[in-house]
Enzyme design. Structure first.
Site, PDB file in Angstrom:
ATOM      1  CG  ASP A   8     -36.497  70.066 -34.555  1.00  0.00           C
ATOM      2  OD1 ASP A   8     -36.122  71.211 -34.839  1.00  0.00           O
ATOM      3  OD2 ASP A   8     -36.357  69.553 -33.431  1.00  0.00           O
ATOM      4  CG  ASP A  10     -30.548  71.339 -32.142  1.00  0.00           C
ATOM      5  OD1 ASP A  10     -29.659  70.763 -32.795  1.00  0.00           O
ATOM      6  OD2 ASP A  10     -30.566  72.572 -31.973  1.00  0.00           O
ATOM      7  CB  ALA A  19     -26.477  74.689 -22.203  1.00  0.00           C
ATOM      8  CB  THR A  51     -33.267  73.612 -37.137  1.00  0.00           C
ATOM      9  OG1 THR A  51     -32.799  73.689 -35.805  1.00  0.00           O
ATOM     10  CG2 THR A  51     -32.257  74.242 -38.077  1.00  0.00           C
ATOM     11  CB  CYS A  90     -36.150  80.535 -37.322  1.00  0.00           C
ATOM     12  SG  CYS A  90     -36.713  82.009 -36.442  1.00  0.00           S
ATOM     13  CG  ASP A 128     -37.321  67.268 -30.143  1.00  0.00           C
ATOM     14  OD1 ASP A 128     -37.422  68.189 -30.981  1.00  0.00           O
ATOM     15  OD2 ASP A 128     -36.595  67.359 -29.135  1.00  0.00           O
TER      16      ASP A 128
END
Length: 183
Positions: A8, A10, A19, A51, A90, A128
């Protein structure tokens, strides 16, 4: 068996934000994540990224901005002596009910097909969030949860169904653990 690790983005490679990461200036890699990716690559692992980027569907940023971020990511990994084979994303909203958004395994399947890998058995999905782990399991991967990003919160959500999921402090800790077994 293919030596593939799907990451992944982020919260695993870079700091996450509720945000959204909407610009290249907001994208901040974790200090040891780039080196960990390079080390895994140097030890024979193919690295891919899957991601969710619903910020595109929400209109927060466009694909050009996303490509700038991914270009910077690839550049940093290359400078460290590594390589990212493929990045799948995506752009859809959760309500779109697409097949690619994690926790579904659509992006992982696209990665497998693009890399001409017959199966994801034995490959890794590192994330995560619970949806990262669920996507990995749905795709047939081994799974690892890093405690960066949303990882601490996600750890509390794991139950016995996820007992085979590795828990690692960060991507560097995952890399060290995996490479210590990879002889």
């Amino acid at each position: 068996m293919a030596k593939l690790i799907i990451l992944d983005r982020d919260g695993v490679i870079n700091r996450d934000s509720d945000a959204y990461i909407k610009s290249l200036s907001e994208w901040e890699p974790y200090p040891d994540a780039i080196a960990a990716i390079a080390q895994l690559h140097q030890n024979g692992w193919t690295i891919a990224i899957a991601t969710n980027q619903s910020g595109i569907g929400r209109g927060y940023y466009d694909t050009r901005t996303l490509e700038q971020i991914h270009c910077r990511l690839r550049s940093l990994v290359n400078e460290a002596g590594g390589e990212i084979a493929i990045i799948e994303y995506c752009p859809h909203l959760p309500a779109d009910n697409c097949d690619c958004r994690k926790p579904r395994a659509g992006m992982l399947i696209r990665i497998r097909k693009s890399l001409n890998i017959p199966t994801l058995d034995g490959c890794w999905m590192v994330g995560d969030s619970l949806r990262d782990i669920q996507a990995g399991i749905a795709g047939g991967c081994r799974t690892a949860l890093v405690l960066t990003g949303k990882g601490q919160r996600t750890r509390r959500e794991l139950d016995e169904a996820y007992s085979d999921t590795w828990i690692c402090d960060d991507l560097e800790a995952f890399s060290k653990r995996l490479l210590s077994l990879d002889v």
